[in-house]
Motif scaffolding. Structure first.
Motif, short mmCIF file in Angstrom:
data_model
loop_
_atom_site.label_atom_id
_atom_site.label_comp_id
_atom_site.label_asym_id
_atom_site.label_seq_id
_atom_site.Cartn_x
_atom_site.Cartn_y
_atom_site.Cartn_z
N ARG A 749 35.28 44.18 40.61
CA ARG A 749 35.07 42.78 41.29
C ARG A 749 34.27 41.98 40.31
O ARG A 749 33.98 40.76 40.47
CB ARG A 749 33.93 43.04 42.46
N GLU A 750 34.01 42.21 39.14
CA GLU A 750 33.42 41.50 38.08
C GLU A 750 34.63 40.43 37.49
O GLU A 750 35.69 41.07 36.90
CB GLU A 750 32.56 41.96 36.84
N LYS A 751 34.52 39.19 37.54
CA LYS A 751 35.33 38.41 37.10
C LYS A 751 35.76 38.60 35.61
O LYS A 751 36.80 38.21 35.08
CB LYS A 751 35.06 36.94 37.31
N ASN A 752 34.88 38.97 34.78
CA ASN A 752 34.95 38.90 33.27
C ASN A 752 35.15 40.07 32.67
O ASN A 752 34.99 40.53 31.65
CB ASN A 752 33.60 38.23 32.74
N LYS A 786 43.38 40.82 44.33
CA LYS A 786 42.47 41.14 43.20
C LYS A 786 42.72 42.00 42.21
O LYS A 786 42.51 41.71 40.88
CB LYS A 786 40.95 40.88 43.71
N GLU A 789 45.73 40.93 39.99
CA GLU A 789 45.22 39.99 39.14
C GLU A 789 44.33 40.37 37.96
O GLU A 789 44.80 40.30 36.72
CB GLU A 789 44.36 38.85 39.69
N LEU A 790 43.54 41.58 38.17
CA LEU A 790 42.71 42.16 37.03
C LEU A 790 43.69 43.03 36.12
O LEU A 790 43.53 42.98 35.06
CB LEU A 790 41.67 42.88 37.94
#
Length: 903
Positions: A749-752, A786, A789-790
């Protein structure tokens, strides 16, 4: 010859893909139906035209066999509004469908959909008990599935749209949701037709008023929104001397006498804008220059959308009436000068009970004009303020009587003959109005009573505000259940009573299972409605048993507390079972049928605590263990739970210091290629060596790390350590291989996370091809979009991606094909059952076949025996890892193992 299993599995996959493509095709057609329906809503000018278009679109674009829309008449029998399809005329001819549940024809899909306002799906029309009256006809036309879709109009049930399809089980959840959107669009269109009709009626009515006003004896003037005169009637001309031609296009200020200043008109227009109406008296000039008193009322005219379009003024000559009133007012002016500017409503009576003064504040409070009250007596003045059975406070001031005084909420007599009381009246507004009054008598120099004066103040808002503040302090704003503050009071009161009577009581902590899913999927509004209905259900369960006691309390979110007095453990268990049984009944929330299970923790007085805090804590711990277990059940608190909770807190605190104290270690387990026999990879596995707890299992401390947020720094430490270790091995000349590192759901869940991985690889100078990242099937499918995307970002770095524990969760084949992954890891729970469990072997075979069809690698975990190895090699598994080759070992030991194995 028996067909090989892999060929059977391959055919199953092809069949699944065909089914999937067929389903996608139907979904796409239904999306086209929605689009075409929206076009029809925009372009259709009549309601009948729209309904015909909708039925046609459902058949031609949605590939339905037939569609029709009907609504029940007064006798409950459905009549056809519109239909389409080659079989519609014959099928609907003389058909009997009812909305009444008293006949079998009313217990079918249409009747249920209309009565209960929810969609009714018949997945197999010819086998559905509710469709039996019409199955013979349906069989002739080849119908196998139907949907009855309720249509609302003006917020009420209006009609039912029925569609029929030749394919059974065609209506899945996504199809149903799209049909729900179709119903919402139709409801919007019907409401729009109704709104247009109302607008036309309003316009016709306005034209009628325009004709009628010419015959009025009162002068009438109509202006636009800029106060430009558009029309006047004959009475206006007779009163002012201005003809319609002379007044048209002018401002009404052409009549101004100058007596009223600018502020007067500003105040007048301010009131008109605020209330839509103004009424008063002004002095104006006729065309011939003569002055006259005018009674004037001005009103706004609004269109169907509530927009102001015009102003209408009604005026009359009141010069003679004003002169008569002036003569009366002059006689009373001195007294009115004293009381007229008092802020409180005030009236004065003489010693005979006649009203001699009535101030402006009392006019505003009651709406009763001074001229209507002066000179009145015989208690006529009491009606606006008091209930008829109440004595008038001013009468008590004249002649105090304690029995009569008891009718007031509160009353007291002060010095100087001043009486203060508070009462409630129903005469000023639909709801009760609270009035605070003072009354006193006026005496002459001889001490004789000359008059009495009473002042009244409306304190309703103050009392209502006080009551609301009191209510908000103790009751939940959403469900209106008592809150934690009142819970504590009631529990302490119940404990005191239980001690006196030597009884026991139970505190039940009620928590809904997976309530977050409702908020996430259906929205917080549906979640709030669910909580409101939940509160009603819980109250109803204990309504008869505890008639005069607050039993159900809301803490926050989906957490409730149930307080049961005079019950032992058996009684509490019986109550919990009753709650769970009632909870199994579905909730009907705006067309959604929702079933949600509870977890219940129970603490009993006096065994689990002697005060509120102790009982609450024990019940909280019990519900936690209930949720950790099977859910949809109840648990009583026991001391062992307390010990485990203490250990959990201790472990969480210790885990926060584990990194800085270097208590975390990485163990490594090799992955072997079954084709070449070489080591092709190695998995990094975290361990926690604590001086007090010993070697703590990841199964115990990883969930703690995820709940507390510690998984992020721990996960980054694992990545840094594993990447650096692999770089060291490469520098030492150990054969190249990949190192696999697990990512938790929190890290995903971390975007970076992709940027972090890139930076760590660059700092270690390790090529991305030597790093493999593993994520569990459950974590990937929790938020698949998500995850896609990741994985795209990570894949672009050049790292390898593996899905771990495959087969233990639920993977959509469509999403699996969109994931940019390299490997599927078969969960060890299947591998360990090789040779003893045929179903597990079939699942393994299917997974291997699936990976081969997707051109992915397969890794089997938990390989411990020669039998495991031979089976996996025979089925074509690419790679394996497990105790058969090596247990997870520290870096130094696995390094020696690698060197020895390579030899």
């Amino acid at each position: 010859m028996k067909e090989p299993i892999y060929e059977s599995n391959h055919r199953n996959i092809i069949k699944y893909l065909n089914e999937y493509e067929r389903h996608i095709h139907y979904l796409n057609r239904l999306y086209v139906v929605l689009a075409e329906t929206n076009k029809a809503i925009v372009h259709c000018s009549t309601e009948r035209q729209l309904l015909d278009q909708i039925c046609r679109i459902a058949v031609e674009y949605g590939e339905m066999e037939m569609s029709w829309m009907g609504r029940p008449s007064e006798d409950g029998r459905f009549f056809v509004l519109s239909s389409y399809g080659s079989s519609s005329t014959e099928y609907l001819k003389d058909i009997f469908i009812s909305s009444s549940c008293d006949v079998s024809e009313g217990r079918g899909p249409c009747g249920i959909a209309f009565r209960e306002n929810h969609m009714v799906i018949s997945k197999d029309y010819l086998k559905d008990e509710t469709t039996q009256p019409w199955q013979e006809k349906a069989r002739q036309y080849g119908w196998r599935a139907s949907a009855a879709i309720p249509i609302q109009r003006g917020g009420q049930p209006y009609a039912v749209l029925s569609v029929y399809h030749s394919d059974p089980n065609i209506f899945d959840l996504k199809m149903i949701n799209l049909l729900g959107e179709l119903a919402a669009n139709i409801r919007y269109a019907l409401d729009r037709f109704d709104m247009n009709r109302k607008r036309i009626i309003a316009e016709d009515r306005l034209r009628l008023y325009a004709k009628v006003f010419e015959h009025s004896h009162e002068g009438i003037i109509i202006t636009d929104i800029k106060a430009t005169i558009l029309s006047v009637n004959k009475a206006f001309t007779d009163l002012t001397g201005y003809s319609e031609e002379e007044a048209m296009g002018k401002n009404p200020n052409l009549l101004s006498s100058g007596r009223q200043d600018k502020k007067f008109y500003e105040s007048m227009w301010k009131e008109i804008q605020a209330t839509g109406y103004w009424q008063g008296e002004i002095w104006n000039l006729r065309k011939d220059g003569s002055e006259y008193a005018e009674g004037l009322s001005i009103s706004q005219i609004v269109d169907a959308q509530g927009e102001i379009t015009n102003y209408i003024g009604i005026l009359s000559d009141i010069t003679q009436r004003l002169q008569a009133e002036k003569d009366l007012l002059d006689a009373q002016q001195r007294l009115m000068d004293i009381i007229d500017f008092l802020p409180d409503a005030t009236f004065v009576i003489d010693n005979k009970g006649k009203i001699i003064a009535w101030n402006k504040a009392i006019e505003m409070m009651t709406g009763v004009k001074k001229e209507d009250m002066l000179g009145k007596g015989n208690y006529e003045y009491s009606v606006p303020f008091y209930h008829r059975r109440h004595p008038i406070l001013i009468d008590l001031a004249f002649n105090y009587n304690q029995e009569k005084a008891n009718h007031y909420n509160s009353i007291r007599l002060t010095q100087e003959d001043v009486l203060i009381g508070e009462s409630i009246t129903e005469h000023l507004a639909p709801d009760n109005t609270y009035l605070w009054s003072t009354a006193s008598v006026l005496r002459d120099t001889e001490g004789e009573v000359m008059a009495g004066i009473e002042t009244i103040r409306d304190v309703t808002q103050q009392r209502v505000a006080e009551a609301q503040i009191q209510h908000l302090a103790y009751y939940d704003a959403l469900t209106d259940l008592p809150n934690r503050s009142l819970l504590k009071e009631r529990v302490n009161e119940a404990i005191t009573e239980a001690k006196e009577k030597e009884e026991s009581l139970a505190l039940m902590f009620f928590d809904l299972d997976h309530f977050k899913n409702i908020n996430d999927t259906l929205g917080h509004r549906i979640g709030d409605l669910m909580l409101i209905e939940q509160a009603k259900r819980l109250k109803a369960i204990f309504k008869n048993q505890y008639k005069h006691q607050e039993v159900v309390f809301r803490l926050s979110g989906d957490e409730f507390i149930i307080l049961l007095t005079n019950v032992d453990e058996d009684g509490a268990a019986h109550a919990a079972e009753k709650v769970i049984l009632e909870q199994s009944q579905p909730f009907q929330i705006e067309g959604h049928e929702l079933i949600i299970t509870p977890s219940i923790g129970i603490a009993v007085f006096p065994g689990n605590g002697l005060d509120f805090e102790s009982l609450y804590k024990c019940a909280d711990i019990a519900v936690y263990y209930c949720k950790q277990g099977s859910r949809n059940s109840y648990r009583f608190f026991n001391p062992e739970m307390q010990l485990r909770s203490v250990r959990q807190v201790q472990m969480e605190n210790a885990l926060r210091k584990a990194l800085e104290r270097e208590q975390l270690r990485l163990f490594y387990q090799p992955q072997i290629s079954l084709t070449t026999g070489k080591v092709v990879g190695i998995e990094a596995l975290i361990r926690w060596q604590h001086p007090e707890f010993g070697l703590v299992s990841p199964m115990e401390f990883i969930p703690l790390a995820e709940e507390s947020g510690l998984i992020l720094p721990i996960g980054e430490w694992v990545l840094v350590t594993a990447i650096q270790q692999m770089k060291n091995w490469l520098d030492q000349g150990i054969a190249p291989m990949t190192i696999a590192v697990n990512l938790s759901a929190v890290q995903l869940r971390e975007k970076n996370i992709a940027q972090i991985v890139r930076q760590l690889l660059e700092e270690a100078n390790l090529p991305a091809e030597y790093l493999e990242l593993e994520l569990t099937e459950t974590a990937a499918m929790s938020e698949p979009e998500k995850a896609i995307e990741l994985l795209d970002e990570l894949h672009s770095l050049g790292v390898s991606i593996a899905i771990d524990d495959f087969g233990t969760g639920y993977s959509s084949f469509a999403y699996l094909t969109r994931f940019k992954i390299n490997k599927l890891k078969i969960d060890q729970s299947f591998v360990r059952r090789i040779g003893t469990h045929t179903e597990a072997e079939v699942i393994i075979d299917s997974i291997i076949s699936l990976t081969q069809s997707l051109n992915l690698k397969t890794v089997a975990e938990g390989v411990e025996t020669e039998e495991h190895l031979n089976f996996l090699r025979e089925k074509g598994c690419g790679e394996v890892q497990g105790y058969y080759f090596s247990k997870p070992k520290p870096a130094e030991e696995i390094e020696n193992w690698l060197r020895e194995y390579i030899k």
